[in-house]
Enzyme design. Structure first.
Site, PDB file in Angstrom:
ATOM      1  N   CYS A 142       0.836  -1.204   0.000  1.00  0.00           N
ATOM      2  CA  CYS A 142       0.000   0.000   0.000  1.00  0.00           C
ATOM      3  C   CYS A 142       0.869   1.252   0.000  1.00  0.00           C
ATOM      4  O   CYS A 142       1.775   1.383   0.830  1.00  0.00           O
ATOM      5  CB  CYS A 142      -0.918   0.004   1.220  1.00  0.00           C
TER       6      CYS A 142
ATOM      7  N   CYS B 219      -2.808  -0.154   9.074  1.00  0.00           N
ATOM      8  CA  CYS B 219      -2.059  -1.413   9.019  1.00  0.00           C
ATOM      9  C   CYS B 219      -0.689  -1.234   9.665  1.00  0.00           C
ATOM     10  O   CYS B 219      -0.112  -0.149   9.611  1.00  0.00           O
ATOM     11  CB  CYS B 219      -1.871  -1.876   7.572  1.00  0.00           C
TER      12      CYS B 219
ATOM     13  N   ASN C 191     -24.931 -14.060  15.461  1.00  0.00           N
ATOM     14  CA  ASN C 191     -23.948 -14.619  14.529  1.00  0.00           C
ATOM     15  C   ASN C 191     -23.591 -16.069  14.864  1.00  0.00           C
ATOM     16  O   ASN C 191     -23.437 -16.896  13.964  1.00  0.00           O
ATOM     17  CB  ASN C 191     -22.690 -13.747  14.545  1.00  0.00           C
TER      18      ASN C 191
ATOM     19  N   GLU D 248     -27.326 -10.221  25.391  1.00  0.00           N
ATOM     20  CA  GLU D 248     -26.643  -9.046  24.845  1.00  0.00           C
ATOM     21  C   GLU D 248     -26.956  -7.843  25.726  1.00  0.00           C
ATOM     22  O   GLU D 248     -28.035  -7.751  26.317  1.00  0.00           O
ATOM     23  CB  GLU D 248     -27.105  -8.801  23.399  1.00  0.00           C
TER      24      GLU D 248
ATOM     25  N   ASP E  71     -18.342 -14.296  23.373  1.00  0.00           N
ATOM     26  CA  ASP E  71     -17.567 -13.527  22.391  1.00  0.00           C
ATOM     27  C   ASP E  71     -17.571 -12.059  22.810  1.00  0.00           C
ATOM     28  O   ASP E  71     -18.212 -11.221  22.168  1.00  0.00           O
ATOM     29  CB  ASP E  71     -18.184 -13.714  20.996  1.00  0.00           C
TER      30      ASP E  71
ATOM     31  N   CYS F  67     -11.142 -11.009  20.793  1.00  0.00           N
ATOM     32  CA  CYS F  67     -10.419 -10.110  19.887  1.00  0.00           C
ATOM     33  C   CYS F  67      -9.255  -9.434  20.600  1.00  0.00           C
ATOM     34  O   CYS F  67      -8.620  -8.536  20.038  1.00  0.00           O
ATOM     35  CB  CYS F  67     -11.368  -9.065  19.295  1.00  0.00           C
TER      36      CYS F  67
END
Length: 444
Positions: free
Chosen positions: A83, A92, A311, A327, A376, A402
């Site tokens: 890039c 990034c 999901n 949730e 999650d 994550c």
């Protein structure tokens, strides 16, 4: 009352240039780790074994941060970034490595964190889940800044560790259907009468095609709406506006958005402001692996915490007797409930609850017997609900994360409660960046 002031230290090394700094290794965030004055020196973009000239950009009591001024001796693993924005963009941070090397760094980082925070560490990770290294992102948010002098609007991602925007021209990690919108979208936004009153613009991709979500702080004028309608027709995109509230309004194109999980014949409706996993291909593989690791059976009763749109919940419902999704946001609960109805799944129910609270056991759904649990959470992890989970004594706990740091921390709690870390694996959800998705299975 007398006040005492401590003078600023006179020996600050900020902005100093250091020569012949050798990088020892990379940390779990992909930063080069060297040592200077007997404390860690973290260097963005550096690789293990490299000899560098480094400028100190931040100096703390326990560590310093630096940036590369010159590469004296480069690593054999270093490649040229694809890039043109890589050196200035904060999006990034691993384009100077090929995908295989990126996976190795992330795998090593994940194991290293578990060695530090968990008592029992697997000898090796499960085979990593990987896919395309480029053209994978189905969501992106670009900042907008209006220059009062030249009356121009800049659109782009932020520079690393800065609020300043780059002048975005390309973004090769985006889906091609989204990347091609960058030039014409910049022209459109600079043509709007309200261009001085815009916050940001998001691009996302649904089964209905490309989507643009424009955050505007001033009501769009009739000429602005006409330009947006023409843009939507020409570029074949669905265009949404978002004023001061969190509600998005369809201005042109298809208002009802969705994505499919074809392996389980599930369709999930969403709005442009809802959370989506950024990598659609990895998401499908992630759901598939979760189902396999949980070893789902027809008589299972499953609890899905931090369930979002459903999901994981909806595919699980295809396999088991019952599943309950929890949730924190009522709007997402409503959306997940509607998605279950859309897919004719009568065995999936959804509830709202504060999963950081201490009264989970008092919730109406909490007295059910769950023999398997999936969670999650966001980056903050799930520390506050682990005691409740362990109290239910499920045979399987599948943790999708994550943030490997909070996953390692939370794993220690489950291990202390008698669970065994059965599997641990990496999912390359974010190629070209140091961010990682990981999955851990605990059995008891």
């Amino acid at each position: 009352m007398a006040q005492f002031f401590k003078a600023a230290p006179t020996n600050s090394i900020k902005n100093h240039i250091l020569k012949n700094i050798k990088v020892e290794k990379l940390d779990h965030r992909g930063r080069g780790l060297a040592y200077f004055q007997n404390k860690p020196l973290f260097i963005d973009g550096a690789l293990a074994g490299e000899l560098l000239e480094v400028q100190i950009v931040e100096s703390k009591k326990r560590y310093s941060k630096g940036k590369i001024k010159k590469i004296i001796k480069a690593s054999e693993l270093r490649i040229t970034a694809a890039c043109p924005h890589y050196q200035e963009c904060g999006g990034c941070d691993l384009q100077h490595l090929n995908q295989a090397a990126q996976i190795q760094i992330k795998s090593d980082g994940l194991l290293s964190l578990f060695q530090r925070f968990a008592k029992k560490v697997p000898q090796q990770l499960e085979k990593p889940i990987i896919d395309k290294a480029w053209e994978y992102r189905r969501t992106a948010r670009f900042g907008l800044q209006f220059d009062k002098k030249n009356k121009q609007l800049k659109m782009g991602l932020r520079r690393a560790q800065s609020n300043e925007l780059i002048d975005q021209k390309v973004c090769p990690v985006l889906l091609p259907e989204l990347e091609c919108l960058i030039p014409p979208l910049k022209i459109l936004l600079n043509s709007l009468q309200c261009k001085a009153h815009l916050g940001h613009v998001e691009l996302l991709y649904a089964d209905q095609g490309a989507v643009v979500l424009l955050r505007h702080m001033k009501t769009l004028t009739s000429p602005d709406l006409q330009l947006i309608t023409a843009f939507s027709a020409l570029q074949k995109v669905n265009f949404f506006g978002q004023a001061s509230s969190n509600q998005s309004v369809c201005l042109a194109g298809e208002a009802n958005l969705s994505y499919r999980l074809p392996e389980w014949d599930c369709s999930l409706s969403f709005t442009p402001t809802d959370f989506l996993q950024v990598n659609s291909d990895i998401n499908k593989k992630m759901v598939s692996q979760a189902m396999q690791w949980l070893a789902l059976e027809k008589n299972d009763s499953v609890l899905d915490l931090f369930c979002g749109l459903g999901n994981f919940t909806l595919p699980i419902a295809r396999q088991v007797e019952s599943v309950v999704g929890i949730e924190g946001v009522q709007q997402m609960v409503d959306r997940a409930t509607a998605n279950a109805q859309l897919n004719n799944l009568q065995n999936a129910r959804f509830y709202q609850a504060d999963l950081s609270g201490e009264n989970l056991i008092e919730q109406e759904w909490a007295n059910q017997n769950f023999n398997k649990v999936l969670l999650d959470p966001a980056r903050a992890g799930a520390l506050d609900c682990l005691a409740f989970i362990a109290q239910k004594k499920p045979s399987h706990i599948l943790y999708v994360s994550c943030d490997p740091l909070t996953l390692a921390r939370d794993s220690q709690v489950l291990l202390d409660k008698g669970y065994k870390l059965d599997k641990l694996g990496l999912l390359d959800m974010f190629p070209q960046t140091a961010h990682m998705e990981s999955m851990a299975l605990f059995t008891g």
